[in-house]
Scaffold this motif. Structure first.
Motif, PDB file in Angstrom:
ATOM      1  N   SER A  16      -3.945  15.014   1.351  1.00  0.00           N
ATOM      2  CA  SER A  16      -4.381  14.022   0.510  1.00  0.00           C
ATOM      3  C   SER A  16      -3.967  12.590   0.886  1.00  0.00           C
ATOM      4  N   TRP A  17      -2.792  12.583   1.567  1.00  0.00           N
ATOM      5  CA  TRP A  17      -1.830  11.452   1.890  1.00  0.00           C
ATOM      6  C   TRP A  17      -2.603  10.559   2.854  1.00  0.00           C
ATOM      7  N   ILE A  18      -3.318  11.322   3.770  1.00  0.00           N
ATOM      8  CA  ILE A  18      -4.180  10.520   4.570  1.00  0.00           C
ATOM      9  C   ILE A  18      -5.212   9.637   4.134  1.00  0.00           C
ATOM     10  N   ALA A  19      -5.891  10.253   2.953  1.00  0.00           N
ATOM     11  CA  ALA A  19      -6.807   9.228   2.261  1.00  0.00           C
ATOM     12  C   ALA A  19      -6.188   8.338   1.558  1.00  0.00           C
ATOM     13  N   VAL A  20      -5.242   8.471   1.086  1.00  0.00           N
ATOM     14  CA  VAL A  20      -4.297   7.496   0.149  1.00  0.00           C
ATOM     15  C   VAL A  20      -3.978   6.387   1.329  1.00  0.00           C
ATOM     16  N   VAL A  21      -3.548   6.711   2.432  1.00  0.00           N
ATOM     17  CA  VAL A  21      -2.878   5.600   3.265  1.00  0.00           C
ATOM     18  C   VAL A  21      -4.087   4.774   3.817  1.00  0.00           C
ATOM     19  N   GLN A  22      -5.318   5.549   3.973  1.00  0.00           N
ATOM     20  CA  GLN A  22      -6.563   4.875   4.450  1.00  0.00           C
ATOM     21  C   GLN A  22      -7.068   4.002   3.603  1.00  0.00           C
ATOM     22  N   GLY A  23      -7.154   4.353   2.306  1.00  0.00           N
ATOM     23  CA  GLY A  23      -7.463   3.475   1.385  1.00  0.00           C
ATOM     24  C   GLY A  23      -6.716   2.282   0.937  1.00  0.00           C
ATOM     25  N   MET A  29      -7.504  -4.734   3.801  1.00  0.00           N
ATOM     26  CA  MET A  29      -8.448  -5.588   4.382  1.00  0.00           C
ATOM     27  C   MET A  29      -9.414  -6.456   3.453  1.00  0.00           C
ATOM     28  N   ILE A  30      -9.448  -5.881   2.393  1.00  0.00           N
ATOM     29  CA  ILE A  30     -10.480  -6.571   1.447  1.00  0.00           C
ATOM     30  C   ILE A  30      -9.668  -7.940   1.045  1.00  0.00           C
ATOM     31  N   THR A  31      -8.226  -7.696   0.687  1.00  0.00           N
ATOM     32  CA  THR A  31      -7.458  -8.859   0.261  1.00  0.00           C
ATOM     33  C   THR A  31      -7.368  -9.886   1.422  1.00  0.00           C
ATOM     34  N   VAL A  32      -7.452  -9.434   2.643  1.00  0.00           N
ATOM     35  CA  VAL A  32      -7.203 -10.499   3.597  1.00  0.00           C
ATOM     36  C   VAL A  32      -8.744 -11.144   3.724  1.00  0.00           C
ATOM     37  N   MET A  74     -16.009  -0.377   2.341  1.00  0.00           N
ATOM     38  CA  MET A  74     -16.536   0.834   2.680  1.00  0.00           C
ATOM     39  C   MET A  74     -15.424   1.777   3.249  1.00  0.00           C
ATOM     40  N   VAL A  75     -14.152   1.578   3.664  1.00  0.00           N
ATOM     41  CA  VAL A  75     -12.893   2.334   4.081  1.00  0.00           C
ATOM     42  C   VAL A  75     -12.526   2.746   2.598  1.00  0.00           C
ATOM     43  N   LEU A  76     -12.463   1.773   1.626  1.00  0.00           N
ATOM     44  CA  LEU A  76     -12.204   2.408   0.392  1.00  0.00           C
ATOM     45  C   LEU A  76     -12.937   3.320  -0.451  1.00  0.00           C
ATOM     46  N   LEU A  77     -14.174   3.239  -0.164  1.00  0.00           N
ATOM     47  CA  LEU A  77     -15.234   4.195  -0.618  1.00  0.00           C
ATOM     48  C   LEU A  77     -15.149   5.459  -0.090  1.00  0.00           C
ATOM     49  N   ARG A  78     -14.965   5.486   1.530  1.00  0.00           N
ATOM     50  CA  ARG A  78     -14.632   6.663   2.141  1.00  0.00           C
ATOM     51  C   ARG A  78     -13.509   7.420   1.601  1.00  0.00           C
ATOM     52  N   ALA A 101      -2.709   7.145  -5.784  1.00  0.00           N
ATOM     53  CA  ALA A 101      -3.515   6.645  -5.033  1.00  0.00           C
ATOM     54  C   ALA A 101      -4.417   5.403  -5.676  1.00  0.00           C
ATOM     55  N   ILE A 102      -4.413   5.418  -7.271  1.00  0.00           N
ATOM     56  CA  ILE A 102      -4.841   4.194  -7.820  1.00  0.00           C
ATOM     57  C   ILE A 102      -3.847   3.087  -7.679  1.00  0.00           C
ATOM     58  N   ILE A 103      -2.472   3.451  -7.590  1.00  0.00           N
ATOM     59  CA  ILE A 103      -1.633   2.374  -7.346  1.00  0.00           C
ATOM     60  C   ILE A 103      -1.550   1.891  -6.336  1.00  0.00           C
ATOM     61  N   ALA A 104      -1.725   2.667  -5.210  1.00  0.00           N
ATOM     62  CA  ALA A 104      -1.600   2.250  -3.737  1.00  0.00           C
ATOM     63  C   ALA A 104      -2.830   1.468  -3.292  1.00  0.00           C
ATOM     64  N   TRP A 105      -4.046   1.884  -3.911  1.00  0.00           N
ATOM     65  CA  TRP A 105      -5.214   1.062  -3.389  1.00  0.00           C
ATOM     66  C   TRP A 105      -5.632  -0.221  -4.348  1.00  0.00           C
ATOM     67  N   GLY A 106      -4.979  -0.185  -5.631  1.00  0.00           N
ATOM     68  CA  GLY A 106      -5.022  -1.396  -6.592  1.00  0.00           C
ATOM     69  C   GLY A 106      -4.166  -2.428  -6.055  1.00  0.00           C
TER      70      GLY A 106
END
Length: 499
Positions: A16-23, A29-32, A74-78, A101-106
């Motif tokens: 599951s860490w793969i998805a966390v890192v990808q998100g 990407m969104i921030t930039v 879209m990466v975040l969605l996936r 995941a919420i912390i890392a993505w947010g």
């Protein structure tokens, strides 16, 4: 040899860490990308930074920013979809992974330029109105000097605020700390929004467990999803605090702490009055599952009286009174084309015009009927139903009020989603509807709120580019990706809620 459940769970958590890192990468990407096509106030020092100027005024910078923002979303969605797949057994440790995941993505989104909406700049304007002794319930932001330079959408120029006294006082506090400087104001409003996110992270799993639902899965559906993170962190909508207070209040009311529940839900109403829909259900929870009609009416009366008293007290400073009530009685005209009311009204209007009738009047009548129907559905759910399912009924009533309204903004879906998630969203068509709705609004939001100067020469319109990138990824997820394409088209053997 088949691996033991414990081993399978360890493998799932590890992968599951793969998805966390990808998100996390998607959020970066969104921030930039937001720097180039997000909403920066004209009075912000950022607008004079050479790199920002290049990203916002040169075609290559705007195109790159558009692709980064859209592809990141879209990466975040996936990543969200894959996280749910990785943790599908929802074993020990799943809740911790979802929270991480919420912390890392947010976290990266806290530093993003406002995207998907620029309402956050209006909050600063309303705080300035308060600071200058003006009433936001009667005065528009155009009453302020230099209001346009601070990033506020011109549609707010003459509009009175639809928000409650708590958020107005918080806005006043932000302005006192920042002097109305737009960038620091946005950052503080994000902190306030993150308080709402934190309340959801804390109380959604607890509320889910009360209903025999896995807390990790409920949190993944309702808070970890990209629409929630983009709307409540990147956009810094005050709906985040509204929802967090409502979820916390519901939890306390459901655990025999009704007084605290009423106070918290009243505070939620004082952020955004729409959560007044929840108040009768809080009274039911306070009264208890075994309450007869007499006890129910007594607690309804007590809940309403206490809430009204608190709201009146909140409005005493600066003579705000109960000015927020206009938002309940005098709704904004118009409709959104993707809402059932808006789309259905257009179809009815077209059909009426075809047979020589006044389509505009009939279409408006159709939308009015749906609005009245939503009130009727909510009232029925308050009065009737299984006492053990008061929170479920609350979620359905809230959904009816939102979905049958003429105007549905993307983040409105998030208002009722936690209450359905904590009472069980089945792992069948119900989950698939969540996928489709969240994906639709992520795609819609990515192209709907891009800021590009009119003078910038582009080989392709930024909105067209964004929607093209988004749909290419959607097709990839539905057709090519061997993992995600199964989410919509595979038949689920078990249609019961995962617990």
């Amino acid at each position: 040899m088949t691996a033991s459940p414990a081993v399978e769970n360890d493998v799932a958590l590890h992968r599951s860490w793969i998805a966390v890192v990808q998100g996390f990468i998607g959020s970066l990407m969104i921030t930039v990308g937001s720097v180039g096509v997000g909403w920066i106030a004209n009075g912000s020092p950022m607008i004079r930074n050479p790199l920002v100027i290049a990203m916002r005024t040169e075609g290559a910078g705007v195109i790159t920013s558009t692709i980064l923002l859209t592809l990141g979303a879209m990466v975040l969605l996936r990543s969200w979809l894959r996280l749910g797949q990785r943790l599908c057994k929802w074993g020990p440790g799943s809740l911790r992974t979802v929270v991480i995941a919420i912390i890392a993505w947010g976290a990266p989104l806290v530093l993003a330029v406002p995207i998907f909406s620029r309402d956050v700049y209006a909050y600063t304007g309303q705080g300035r109105l308060m600071a200058e002794g003006l009433d936001p319930y009667t005065s528009g932001i155009s009453s302020l000097s230099n209001w346009f330079m601070l990033g506020t959408d011109p549609s707010w120029a003459e509009n009175r605020t639809p928000y409650g006294p708590v958020i107005l006082w918080l806005s006043r506090g932000v302005v006192a700390l920042t002097g109305g400087q737009p960038d620091f104001s946005v950052l503080l409003f994000r902190v306030i929004a993150c308080v709402g996110v934190a309340l959801c992270v804390l109380y959604v799993p607890k509320l889910a467990r009360l209903h025999g639902i896995d807390g990790a899965r409920a949190l993944w559906i309702s808070v970890a999803n990209p629409l929630f993170l983009l709307s409540f962190i990147a956009s810094a909508h005050n709906d985040s605090l509204m929802l967090g207070l409502a979820v916390a209040g519901t939890y306390f009311a459901a655990t025999k702490r009704g007084l605290l529940g009423v106070v918290l839900v009243t505070a939620s109403i004082a952020v955004k009055p729409i959560t007044i829909v929840l108040l009768p259900f809080i009274g039911l929870l306070w009264a208890g599952q075994a309450a007869g009609w007499g006890r129910r009416f007594l607690y309804w009366a007590g809940t309403a009286s206490l809430s009204l008293l608190l709201l009146w007290l909140m409005g005493i400073p600066q003579n705000l009174g109960l000015g927020w009530t206009w938002a309940l009685t005098d709704t904004v005209p118009g409709y959104t084309g993707y809402s059932p009311s808006g789309f259905g009204g257009q179809v009815v209007e077209l059909a009426a015009n075809t047979v020589g009738l006044n389509g505009a009047v009939i279409g408006d009548g159709f939308r009015t009927v749906l609005k009245i129907a939503s009130i009727g559905i909510a009232a029925w759910l308050v009065l009737f139903g299984d006492p053990r399912k008061a929170v479920r009924r609350m979620g359905l009533a809230f959904a009816a009020v939102v979905l049958l309204a003429p105007i549905i903004q993307p983040w409105y879906i998030l208002w009722f989603l936690p209450f359905l998630a904590v009472t069980g969203i089945r792992n069948n068509w119900q989950t698939k509807v969540c996928y489709v709705v969240i994906a639709f609004f992520v795609v819609f939001g990515a192209q709907d709120q891009l800021f590009v100067w009119n003078f910038v020469q582009l080989p392709i319109d930024s909105e067209v580019l964004s929607i093209t990138v988004a749909w290419v990824v959607v097709i990839y997820l539905l057709v090519v990706d061997v993992h995600t394409r199964r989410l919509l088209f595979a038949r689920e053997a078990d249609s019961k809620p995962l617990v």
